[in-house]
Design a protein around this motif. Structure first.
Motif, PDB file in Angstrom:
ATOM      1  N   ASP A 191      37.419  37.793  44.353  1.00 39.05           N
ATOM      2  CA  ASP A 191      37.125  37.147  43.075  1.00 39.05           C
ATOM      3  C   ASP A 191      37.099  38.142  41.924  1.00 39.05           C
ATOM      4  N   LEU A 192      36.628  39.346  42.176  1.00 42.63           N
ATOM      5  CA  LEU A 192      36.578  40.351  41.127  1.00 42.63           C
ATOM      6  C   LEU A 192      37.982  40.697  40.638  1.00 42.63           C
ATOM      7  N   ASP A 193      38.921  40.793  41.565  1.00 39.73           N
ATOM      8  CA  ASP A 193      40.323  40.996  41.179  1.00 39.73           C
ATOM      9  C   ASP A 193      40.817  39.828  40.337  1.00 39.73           C
ATOM     10  N   ALA A 194      40.492  38.614  40.754  1.00 36.60           N
ATOM     11  CA  ALA A 194      40.946  37.427  40.026  1.00 36.60           C
ATOM     12  C   ALA A 194      40.399  37.412  38.601  1.00 36.60           C
ATOM     13  N   ILE A 251      35.491  30.065  40.762  1.00 37.02           N
ATOM     14  CA  ILE A 251      34.588  31.109  40.288  1.00 37.02           C
ATOM     15  C   ILE A 251      33.638  30.488  39.278  1.00 37.02           C
ATOM     16  N   PRO A 252      32.347  30.320  39.609  1.00 33.96           N
ATOM     17  CA  PRO A 252      31.402  29.729  38.666  1.00 33.96           C
ATOM     18  C   PRO A 252      31.377  30.524  37.358  1.00 33.96           C
ATOM     19  N   THR A 253      31.531  29.815  36.242  1.00 35.30           N
ATOM     20  CA  THR A 253      31.629  30.475  34.939  1.00 35.30           C
ATOM     21  C   THR A 253      30.835  29.689  33.911  1.00 35.30           C
ATOM     22  N   GLN A 254      30.018  30.402  33.156  1.00 36.15           N
ATOM     23  CA  GLN A 254      29.253  29.796  32.073  1.00 36.15           C
ATOM     24  C   GLN A 254      29.933  30.100  30.747  1.00 36.15           C
ATOM     25  N   LEU A 255      30.195  29.068  29.966  1.00 37.27           N
ATOM     26  CA  LEU A 255      30.634  29.247  28.594  1.00 37.27           C
ATOM     27  C   LEU A 255      29.385  29.233  27.737  1.00 37.27           C
ATOM     28  N   ALA A 266      31.197  32.622  20.803  1.00 40.13           N
ATOM     29  CA  ALA A 266      31.253  32.111  22.177  1.00 40.13           C
ATOM     30  C   ALA A 266      31.712  33.217  23.111  1.00 40.13           C
ATOM     31  N   TRP A 267      31.143  33.264  24.317  1.00 38.07           N
ATOM     32  CA  TRP A 267      31.533  34.260  25.316  1.00 38.07           C
ATOM     33  C   TRP A 267      31.278  33.692  26.709  1.00 38.07           C
ATOM     34  N   LEU A 268      31.450  34.491  27.754  1.00 39.24           N
ATOM     35  CA  LEU A 268      31.363  34.010  29.129  1.00 39.24           C
ATOM     36  C   LEU A 268      30.462  34.875  29.999  1.00 39.24           C
ATOM     37  N   SER A 269      29.930  34.254  31.049  1.00 35.14           N
ATOM     38  CA  SER A 269      29.311  34.952  32.165  1.00 35.14           C
ATOM     39  C   SER A 269      29.910  34.379  33.440  1.00 35.14           C
ATOM     40  N   ASN A 274      27.877  38.594  46.242  1.00 35.86           N
ATOM     41  CA  ASN A 274      27.327  39.923  46.523  1.00 35.86           C
ATOM     42  C   ASN A 274      26.969  40.717  45.271  1.00 35.86           C
ATOM     43  N   ILE A 275      27.224  40.128  44.092  1.00 34.89           N
ATOM     44  CA  ILE A 275      26.800  40.765  42.846  1.00 34.89           C
ATOM     45  C   ILE A 275      25.835  39.851  42.096  1.00 34.89           C
ATOM     46  N   GLY A 276      26.171  38.568  42.019  1.00 43.62           N
ATOM     47  CA  GLY A 276      25.352  37.605  41.289  1.00 43.62           C
ATOM     48  C   GLY A 276      25.969  37.287  39.943  1.00 43.62           C
TER      49      GLY A 276
END
Length: 321
Positions: A191-194, A251-255, A266-269, A274-276
């Motif tokens: 996922d980190l690569d993605a 990949i869970p993503t917060q706008l 506006a930005w993302l998390s 294994n990281i959170g």
């Protein structure tokens, strides 16, 4: 796995991500979005070990629990999956949906008549008691309540609100941004690569639209596929496009919307196993991640960007979608 070994693993992953993150802020000058058409999927490249099959969750507000009145309706059927649906079929010119979360944050949405499929609204504050109401204009900015509902949100999977599409992050299995995301992350091993591939693509290929930013109206709703087609947008467009691409890749993503300094922004998390939750993906300094903000990465000089993003107090989240 011991704490030290776990820390070493995370540090190695962070170092692997660092070069592309730094590169993403090196090639662009302030005030303009760069474009690098070379950053597209290579059809001849070897596939990575990560499955790049899109998974687009489909809101299933089936009408099992509807509160309605005066041409407005609130469908609570999907509440346990992290969203509600609202609709309006009356003649009022201006319609608003207001959702009050358990922490008393009030979200106000423009409710568009005739767009029932995309009138999906997330419940992002976690489990608890919510309130929802549809208001229609009587005259000017004077509104009356058409229908209202109090309901409990109890969900086992806390990631669902950040995987489903909603009004601000709309995508389906047929969306162009979903197909592109799948092609781009073909080479990813995890996922980190993605995240790195999609983040770099958006910051390199979308140009900040200064004219639109100066003239945008209240209640503006982004369209990820339109942003992808025009290669232009404002901060909410950048965030919406990247969020849709990431969510379609599971990949869970917060706008997040709030203030970057004194500017409404506006930005993302994102969430990585294994990281959170990572509330910043611009760079990793060996200890901390900084804010993942695709607009600033595409439009700020490196030195200025690092100085600003190095202080997390510059970002104050007001709403999460």
């Amino acid at each position: 796995m011991s704490g030290k070994n776990h820390a070493r693993m995370l540090h190695r992953r962070a170092l692997r991500l660092l070069p592309f993150l730094l590169a993403s802020v090196l090639f662009l000058l302030p005030g303009c979005g760069g474009r690098d058409d070379s950053m597209t999927a290579d059809p001849d490249a070897a596939a990575g070990t990560r499955d790049n099959t899109p998974v687009c969750l489909v809101p299933d507000a089936s009408g099992g629990k509807i509160i309605s009145g005066n041409g407005a309706s609130i469908d609570l059927s999907g509440a346990d999956s992290g969203y509600i649906r609202a609709d309006y079929t009356g003649s009022a010119e201006k319609i608003r949906l207001r959702i009050t979360s358990p922490d008393d944050v009030v979200y106000t949405y423009v409710l568009t008549s005739g767009r029932r499929d995309s009138n999906i609204f997330p419940l992002t504050a976690g489990n608890g008691a919510y309130k929802a109401a549809v208001y229609t204009s009587i005259q000017g900015d004077v509104y009356a309540t058409s229908c209202a509902a109090d309901f409990e949100f109890n969900m086992d999977d806390a990631f669902l609100p950040f995987l489903y599409p909603n009004q601000y992050v709309w995508f389906t299995q047929n969306s162009s941004c979903v197909a592109l995301a799948s092609r781009l992350v073909k080479q990813a091993d995890d996922d980190l690569d993605a995240v790195s591939i999609l983040y770099n693509y958006v910051t390199a290929n979308i140009t900040y639209d200064t004219e639109e930013a100066e003239n945008v109206e209240s209640g503006y709703i982004p369209d990820p596929d339109e942003v992808l087609r025009t290669k232009r947008g404002i901060c909410l467009d950048y965030a919406s496009l990247l969020c849709a691409m990431l969510r379609s890749q599971r990949i869970p993503t917060q706008l997040e919307v709030g203030y970057a300094g004194t500017v409404y922004h506006a930005w993302l998390s994102v969430y990585i196993d294994n990281i959170g939750w990572i509330n910043g993906m611009i760079r990793f300094d060996g200890r901390d991640w900084t804010i993942m903000d695709p607009t600033f990465a595409a439009n700020s000089a490196e030195k200025k960007l690092r100085k600003f993003l190095g202080d997390s107090s510059n970002y104050q989240t007001k709403y999460t979608y």
